[in-house]
Design a protein around this motif. Sequence first.
Motif, PDB file in Angstrom:
ATOM      1  N   TRP B 340       0.841  -1.197   0.000  1.00  0.00           N
ATOM      2  CA  TRP B 340       0.000   0.000   0.000  1.00  0.00           C
ATOM      3  C   TRP B 340       0.876   1.247   0.000  1.00  0.00           C
ATOM      4  N   LEU B 341       1.938   1.208   0.813  1.00  0.00           N
ATOM      5  CA  LEU B 341       2.799   2.378   1.006  1.00  0.00           C
ATOM      6  C   LEU B 341       3.447   2.841  -0.291  1.00  0.00           C
ATOM      7  N   ASN B 342       3.971   1.888  -1.045  1.00  0.00           N
ATOM      8  CA  ASN B 342       4.756   2.283  -2.221  1.00  0.00           C
ATOM      9  C   ASN B 342       4.119   1.862  -3.535  1.00  0.00           C
ATOM     10  N   ASN B 343       2.877   1.378  -3.484  1.00  0.00           N
ATOM     11  CA  ASN B 343       2.265   0.947  -4.735  1.00  0.00           C
ATOM     12  C   ASN B 343       0.807   1.374  -4.846  1.00  0.00           C
ATOM     13  N   SER B 344       0.372   2.304  -3.999  1.00  0.00           N
ATOM     14  CA  SER B 344      -1.007   2.763  -4.144  1.00  0.00           C
ATOM     15  C   SER B 344      -1.012   4.261  -4.373  1.00  0.00           C
ATOM     16  N   LYS B 345      -1.918   4.676  -5.200  1.00  0.00           N
ATOM     17  CA  LYS B 345      -2.064   6.093  -5.536  1.00  0.00           C
ATOM     18  C   LYS B 345      -2.281   6.906  -4.253  1.00  0.00           C
ATOM     19  N   ALA B 346      -3.104   6.320  -3.349  1.00  0.00           N
ATOM     20  CA  ALA B 346      -3.447   7.042  -2.121  1.00  0.00           C
ATOM     21  C   ALA B 346      -2.192   7.438  -1.351  1.00  0.00           C
ATOM     22  N   SER B 347      -1.205   6.553  -1.356  1.00  0.00           N
ATOM     23  CA  SER B 347       0.007   6.816  -0.595  1.00  0.00           C
ATOM     24  C   SER B 347       1.026   7.639  -1.380  1.00  0.00           C
ATOM     25  N   THR B 348       1.264   7.271  -2.646  1.00  0.00           N
ATOM     26  CA  THR B 348       2.295   7.983  -3.405  1.00  0.00           C
ATOM     27  C   THR B 348       1.898   9.436  -3.651  1.00  0.00           C
ATOM     28  N   SER B 349       0.578   9.689  -3.728  1.00  0.00           N
ATOM     29  CA  SER B 349       0.173  11.079  -3.941  1.00  0.00           C
ATOM     30  C   SER B 349       0.560  11.942  -2.737  1.00  0.00           C
ATOM     31  N   ILE B 350       0.451  11.354  -1.532  1.00  0.00           N
ATOM     32  CA  ILE B 350       0.887  12.094  -0.333  1.00  0.00           C
ATOM     33  C   ILE B 350       2.387  12.362  -0.413  1.00  0.00           C
ATOM     34  N   PHE B 351       3.115  11.333  -0.874  1.00  0.00           N
ATOM     35  CA  PHE B 351       4.564  11.451  -0.970  1.00  0.00           C
ATOM     36  C   PHE B 351       4.978  12.549  -1.951  1.00  0.00           C
ATOM     37  N   VAL B 352       4.316  12.548  -3.114  1.00  0.00           N
ATOM     38  CA  VAL B 352       4.655  13.539  -4.138  1.00  0.00           C
ATOM     39  C   VAL B 352       4.318  14.943  -3.644  1.00  0.00           C
ATOM     40  N   LYS B 353       3.178  15.044  -2.979  1.00  0.00           N
ATOM     41  CA  LYS B 353       2.728  16.346  -2.478  1.00  0.00           C
ATOM     42  C   LYS B 353       3.751  16.930  -1.500  1.00  0.00           C
TER      43      LYS B 353
END
Lengths: 306, 449
Positions: B340-353
């Motif tokens: 989930w952490l590194n392969n879901s949009k929900a998580s990576t979008s937070i990271f990119v933001k």
Amino acid sequence: MTTLSAARRKGQSPTARRDRKDWKGWVFIAPFAIVFLAMIVVPVVYAIYLSFFRDQLVGGNAFVGFANYVSVLSDPKFWGSLGRVSLFLVVQVPIMLVLSLIAALALDSARVHGAGFFRIMVFLPYAVPGVVAALIWGFIYGDQFGLAGNINHLLGFDLLQPLSSNWILGSIGNIVTWEFMGYNMLIFYAALKVIPTELYEAAEIDGAGAIRTVFSIKIPAVRGAIVIATIFSIIGSFQLFNEPQLLKPLAPNAISTYFTPNMYAYNLSFSGQQYNYAAAVAIVMGIITAVIAYVVQLRGTSQENR
Amino acid sequence: MKNGLRSARTWRRISTVIAATAMVGGALVACSSTGTGSSGSSDDVAAALAKGGTITYWSWTPSAKDQVAAFEKAYPKVHVKLVNAGTSNDEYTKLQNTIKAGSGAPDVAQIEYFALPQFALSKSLVDLTSFGFDKLKSDYSTGSWNDVNIDGGVYGLPQDSGPMALFYNKAVFDKYGLTVPTTWDQYVADAKKLHAANPDAYITSDTGDAGMATSMIWQAGGHPFTVNGTKVGINLQDSGTKKYTAVWNQLVENKLLSPVAGWSDDWFKGLGNGTIATLVTGAWMPGNFEASVPDGSGNWRVAPMPTYDGKAANAENGGSSQAVLKQSKNQALAAGFLKWLNNSKASTSIFVKSGGFPSTTSDLESSSFLNQAPAYFGGQKINQVLVDGSKNVLSGWSYLPYQVYANSVFSDSFSSAYTNGTSLDPALQSWQKALVSYGNQQGFTVTGK
């Protein structure tokens, strides 16, 4: 102190002591003994145990006897680091102790205005945590935008290069002196305070001036304190770690990973996972420190008793 | 995340002492029960997520807190204990200690690419192919996927990536009439021109940095480290390495490099006031510029890495992955969280933001990411340059299985070359010697050429 009280009790009632086994004494020293055992004895024994093994990333753990010690004794990095702190010791410790002694004598002379303020100001650096101190000095030493850099810009040439390889040991010595001068001053000052005033009166009657009093009464009287401060400083020098470790990011090419014996042991175990070898380095260093401190103590006290 | 790593690096080194002290306590606490969980299939992962439980996650990523909160919202039965166990080396030290102690390790931990082989080869990490994670390959940029592939296993999922680029101060370039270099020869020419025009100004700063040197060798096509199980080959004089030193020696020997240590206070000031004109580094850098070099706002631009022969070539610098520890008692759940952490949009979008440079192709190719035009970089669409750069990363690079140590002793070998302005080649040879002897001491079979 314990021997003193024991001797006194023995003198009072030599037989009474037999019935009451000395378990009560143990209770009194238990808080100290437990912490001492858990925090000093056990880790040292564990380090000695570790130093007889070699644990590899590949191949696991094996008993190697004294192999680690043989390696340490022929390790140029270890001897290099020991040489560096020895040089540091020989130069920095006398300077610091003389400055501390002068400050203590000045305070004691009662000729300083605002002695309390002076005492606090000299002592204050000791209250600054070593980590913070090294950071502050790191900013001051910066030869681009630090105070050193500002002075260089003002002069138009590079007079000060505190973070260069040639200067770095002196720069660290400066920090350590700044940090511990006040601490040693307090030790000397406390020793000066307990000198009986009759001695001064006698000296005055004999016609001794202030300088003569200093050399004939004050300094001989605080010799014990000087020996103690010297031993502390020797141990401190051999254990030099905080200052070079914290200045390393600012002067990566002036401070190597084996700049001092402690840094070497630290980097061996925490960057290289060579815990066993680091333990051997630590034990050897501990023995060398103990021997030198003991020699200084012997010499210091023998002169005192002369 | 490298982002946080870099800005926190100075502090990190300072806090090593504190960490060392904490270590003693940590090692004592770590002596509780031991347990090894069972690994399983992708079905187990789904089942574990549904069943719930508690796992521990070590990370210094600034966005980790928000990511964990979002995860717990999506999977209310799972509780994630987030621990910041220090940045980079600090964390690895603690990790190594818990592994050695046999307990106390987290279930999931952040590990940079250069350190991943060390933990994978010492069999401390779970090979995620057992959970079917090898099928996620197409979701990630080639470079970052290669970084988590070690000895035929998948030992982590990429979080961010650091394709390199040339950051340059346009104001300085305009003032001194420098051309933005596309080759390293032009870069050296610019370095000479700039320093001659203004003796206080340098093309870049370099006091010797292991990460930088290895990335430069990588970009020059070098393969100094070859790893085959416990057989290691080191050749820090191969053709790629020599290509790199042929250029960089000119800068070192002519004293064209600012002697300011990277990530120091002076360094950030130099980047702001134009005395350090360029920076060759990973794509995670923009966030650091905005946070720590406010004076440079509007002046900096991004260009592709200069090359040796005009043919596009790039390397990675920095970047992190997350991995599941073998010690974890609930590896399936840990793997579920990791996915989930590194392969879901929900998580990576937070990271990119939060300013991170992602490794997931869907994020790298999204138009909102590519069209960002930060004012700090004069409205330049920097992500397009950076993402383009990520496509040219040369494959086949590998780090040493003890790269953490190698990097830590780098300056011991390089200090005199950088201080006296002499060739880097003898320094590389001395570093190689140290690495060969350390490797052999550690039970590897290391041959140096």
